[in-house]
Structure formats: C-alpha cells, structure tokens
Design an enzyme around this catalytic site. Structure first.
Site, PDB file in Angstrom:
ATOM      1  N   THR A  28       0.839  -1.190   0.000  1.00 19.94           N
ATOM      2  CA  THR A  28       0.000   0.000   0.000  1.00 19.94           C
ATOM      3  C   THR A  28       0.879   1.246   0.000  1.00 19.94           C
ATOM      4  O   THR A  28       1.746   1.399   0.853  1.00 19.94           O
ATOM      5  CB  THR A  28      -0.936   0.003   1.221  1.00 19.94           C
ATOM      6  OG1 THR A  28      -1.820  -1.112   1.109  1.00 19.94           O
ATOM      7  CG2 THR A  28      -1.748   1.283   1.308  1.00 19.94           C
ATOM      8  N   ASN A 180      -3.950 -10.279   7.147  1.00 19.28           N
ATOM      9  CA  ASN A 180      -3.688  -8.985   7.799  1.00 19.28           C
ATOM     10  C   ASN A 180      -4.892  -8.339   8.465  1.00 19.28           C
ATOM     11  O   ASN A 180      -4.971  -7.118   8.580  1.00 19.28           O
ATOM     12  CB  ASN A 180      -3.073  -7.994   6.794  1.00 19.28           C
ATOM     13  CG  ASN A 180      -1.705  -8.427   6.323  1.00 19.28           C
ATOM     14  OD1 ASN A 180      -1.250  -9.519   6.643  1.00 19.28           O
ATOM     15  ND2 ASN A 180      -1.041  -7.597   5.555  1.00 19.28           N
ATOM     16  N   TYR A 182      -8.073  -8.162   7.551  1.00 20.01           N
ATOM     17  CA  TYR A 182      -9.126  -7.583   6.716  1.00 20.01           C
ATOM     18  C   TYR A 182     -10.295  -8.571   6.593  1.00 20.01           C
ATOM     19  O   TYR A 182     -10.331  -9.588   7.276  1.00 20.01           O
ATOM     20  CB  TYR A 182      -8.541  -7.147   5.375  1.00 20.01           C
ATOM     21  CG  TYR A 182      -7.487  -6.068   5.549  1.00 20.01           C
ATOM     22  CD1 TYR A 182      -7.822  -4.829   6.113  1.00 20.01           C
ATOM     23  CD2 TYR A 182      -6.150  -6.292   5.218  1.00 20.01           C
ATOM     24  CE1 TYR A 182      -6.851  -3.844   6.314  1.00 20.01           C
ATOM     25  CE2 TYR A 182      -5.179  -5.305   5.419  1.00 20.01           C
ATOM     26  CZ  TYR A 182      -5.550  -4.090   5.974  1.00 20.01           C
ATOM     27  OH  TYR A 182      -4.590  -3.129   6.189  1.00 20.01           O
ATOM     28  N   ASN A 237      -4.076  -5.177  12.947  1.00 23.36           N
ATOM     29  CA  ASN A 237      -5.492  -4.810  12.903  1.00 23.36           C
ATOM     30  C   ASN A 237      -6.315  -5.547  13.958  1.00 23.36           C
ATOM     31  O   ASN A 237      -7.492  -5.860  13.751  1.00 23.36           O
ATOM     32  CB  ASN A 237      -6.084  -5.027  11.505  1.00 23.36           C
ATOM     33  CG  ASN A 237      -5.616  -3.977  10.519  1.00 23.36           C
ATOM     34  OD1 ASN A 237      -5.440  -2.821  10.870  1.00 23.36           O
ATOM     35  ND2 ASN A 237      -5.400  -4.383   9.269  1.00 23.36           N
TER      36      ASN A 237
END
Length: 362
Positions: A28, A180, A182, A237
């Site tokens: 990203t 990760n 998500y 996360n």
C-alpha cells in the site's frame, strides 16, 4: 551473486514461466487519486519494478464498501480499469508479469471512507482497537455493522466483479487478500467472528466465505491464475485466533482442491504463542500444501535462497527491499549494495520516496 542463484532461477507459475523467484509483495503506497483512479506516477512506479519475477499489486478495494485507506486505487469502475490498463501495459512492455490483489477491508475502515458515511461491515459487530487512516487524519475505529446472512452473496459478487475488472485491465492474474486482519481474515478467525449461522462457529463455517470467493474469482480467471494470501500469526489490525494451528492447517489443506497459482503466506508474528502457549511452527503448512508456495517477511538474498534450496518455498515476496530497490534482481545478481528505504515516505503522496530511488546504472 552465487548465494542468490536459487532465488534468481526461473519457476513455473500457473501458465507462466517467471524469470526469477523474487515477487514484489503487495505494498500500500496511497498514491492514487481520492476516487481510487491509478495515475501516471503509479505507471512509472510499477514500470521501474518490472524485473521482479512477479509483481503483486498494492491491495485494491473491490468496491467502495471495501475501502479502508485514503488514496488507494480501486478495481470496480471503468475509470479505474483504464488507469490500471496503463500500468499493466507498462509492465508488459518491460517483459514483466503482474497480478492484482483483491481487497475488502471489512471493519478496518471508517464512516468517512464509506459511501454515504455508512458503518463499515464485518462478520460481527466488534470494534477493533486502534485508529483508521482518513483524509482528515487518524480517527478512532468505530463499531462495525455485522453483515446479514442475505448480504454475504453480495460480498462474493464484489470479489467476482473486481476479478472481472482486473481481467479487463490486462493483469496476468489476481491474488485474493485473505490476510492482515481484513474482511476475509476477520471471517476466518474466531477472535473477530462470533456468528452462529453458516459462516461462524466451526472452522469449516468460518472458512466458507474465503472458499466461495475463490470459486467466484476462479470462475473469471481460472484457478491457475489465482493466488491466495494468508497471515496465520499476524496480529495486525487487532486480529486473533484461539487456535491458529487448527484454523490454518484446515484452510491450507482445503486449498489444495482449488489448484491455485500459488499460496502466499506472510510469516509476520511467527514468534507469537499458539492457543496453548506453544509456538505454532508455520513450516507445518508447507507440508500440507501441494502447490507453489510463496513466503514473505524480512527475507534477504541469503535467507531467501536458503528457503528455496531447502524446499521451504518456491518464491519469496520482498516488500521494503522492492520499495527502495526497483532493480532488486540485478542487485542480488551482482551482490551490489542496496538502497535503504525511507519509511517516512511510504504513505505520502508524490514522487519522493516512490519513483526516485536510484538504479545501479545511476
């Protein structure tokens, strides 16, 4: 560089023969327009790195609902497709191969990033710790809305549509982001999935959405041009699982039935304890998966070569090294010094720290 010969050797990946075993990891970089359209700066960035055996694009939302960070490119409308076409053409002109990473962030978003200021969605209404990145700066995460059972086919369709858009944009394949913390990872892990329907409870139920997404994406591409990324021990996360060994052993073993292009395992968090306080040895997963196996997390030329020579991986994905060294395969081959990455520019806009790292020829 003699020690790097294994990582510089060719490898077959689905229908493709890659010139080396260095993959550019999905990274990203937040350089797209505010409406998710790739731009000329991104064309140059990917063109510069086309000597990678395989480029995996930055994580790319498959819908407006899937967005979790400002200035990330999307893959759900015609303008985005056209922006990506310029990138894939540039990579192909340099002889490279590029897969697009399909992404839905789930709860790792914020109403300011969502259509009409809606709540982010998740398997269960559990607020993550930490803050979201927004155009107004960091803001506390909110409690997401749990997806209704009737909405889940729509999530699968978002991934299928994103895969179709990636095909139109000229990519060579796609990688499904199941890592990760998500959305797909949120469904896989019991720390974030408290559902009691067909998508919660047992490991098989929690993995159901991932497998349905793989089937939908493969219906567009053919499974031999589809990769999957997982992060069994990554706590990023605010994600967790009470028994990652059981969860991911089941998932990885089941992935064999899809005949994928590859399985991409990020080893971040591999020192974390398992549910019973004992370390989960990620190398166990290699014995369970029968296809092309990619690893990622802080590898060097030497450690990557060792992993390949010992059969622990077929490809190695490099992140920070590819950010700072667009000609990384050449540097490995010549045992040349490596540029140091500038961490302060990872997520800032503009060319500095993005397309201005020097090549050896410079």
């Amino acid at each position: 560089m003699s020690d790097a010969l294994a990582v510089l050797s060719p490898v077959k990946l689905g229908p493709y023969k890659l010139p080396n075993r260095l993959a550019m990891a999905p990274l990203t970089r937040c350089r797209a327009s505010s409406d998710g359209i790739p731009n000329a700066l991104m064309v140059e960035y990917y063109r510069q790195r086309a000597s990678a055996g395989l480029i995996i694009s930055e994580a790319t939302p498959v819908s407006p609902q899937g967005k979790g960070y400002p200035y990330t490119p999307g893959i759900y409308n015609d303008a985005q497709i056209q922006g990506w076409q310029a990138i894939t053409s540039a990579v192909h002109e340099k002889g490279g191969r590029i897969f697009l990473q399909l992404w839905h962030v789930g709860r790792i978003s914020h109403p300011s990033l969502q259509p009409d200021g809606a709540l982010p969605v998740a398997p269960s209404a559990l607020k993550p710790a930490g803050q979201a990145s927004t155009e107004q700066g960091p803001q506390d995460f909110v409690t997401p809305r749990a997806l209704e059972l009737a909405e889940i086919p729509g999530i699968v369709e978002q991934f299928r549509h994103g895969a179709d858009c990636a095909l139109k944009a000229g990519f060579d394949g796609v990688e499904i982001h199941g890592a990760n913390g998500y959305l797909l990872d949120q469904f896989l892990r019991d720390g974030t999935n408290r559902r009691t329907d067909a998508y919660g409870g047992s490991i098989a139920n929690r993995a159901r959405l991932l497998f349905e997404v793989i089937e939908a994406v493969s219906s567009v591409w053919g499974s031999d041009k589809v990769g999957v990324r997982l992060s069994p021990l990554q706590p990023f996360n605010d994600i967790s699982d009470s028994d990652p060994r059981a969860t991911f052993s089941y998932v990885v073993e089941q992935l064999n039935r899809f005949n994928l292009a590859y399985l991409h395992i990020t080893e971040m968090g591999k020192e974390a304890p398992g549910a019973a306080g004992s370390a989960f040895d990620l190398e166990e997963l290699r014995t369970l998966y029968h296809g092309i196996y990619m690893l990622n997390a802080g590898y060097t030329a030497e450690t990557a070569t060792a992993a390949i020579a010992e059969g622990r991986a077929d490809l190695i994905a490099f992140g920070k090294l590819f950010i700072a060294n667009p000609d990384l395969p050449e540097r490995f081959a010549k045992n040349a010094p490596l540029n140091e990455p500038d961490f302060d520019t990872f997520y800032q806009g503009g060319a500095h720290g993005y397309t201005d790292y020097p090549f050896l020829a410079d």
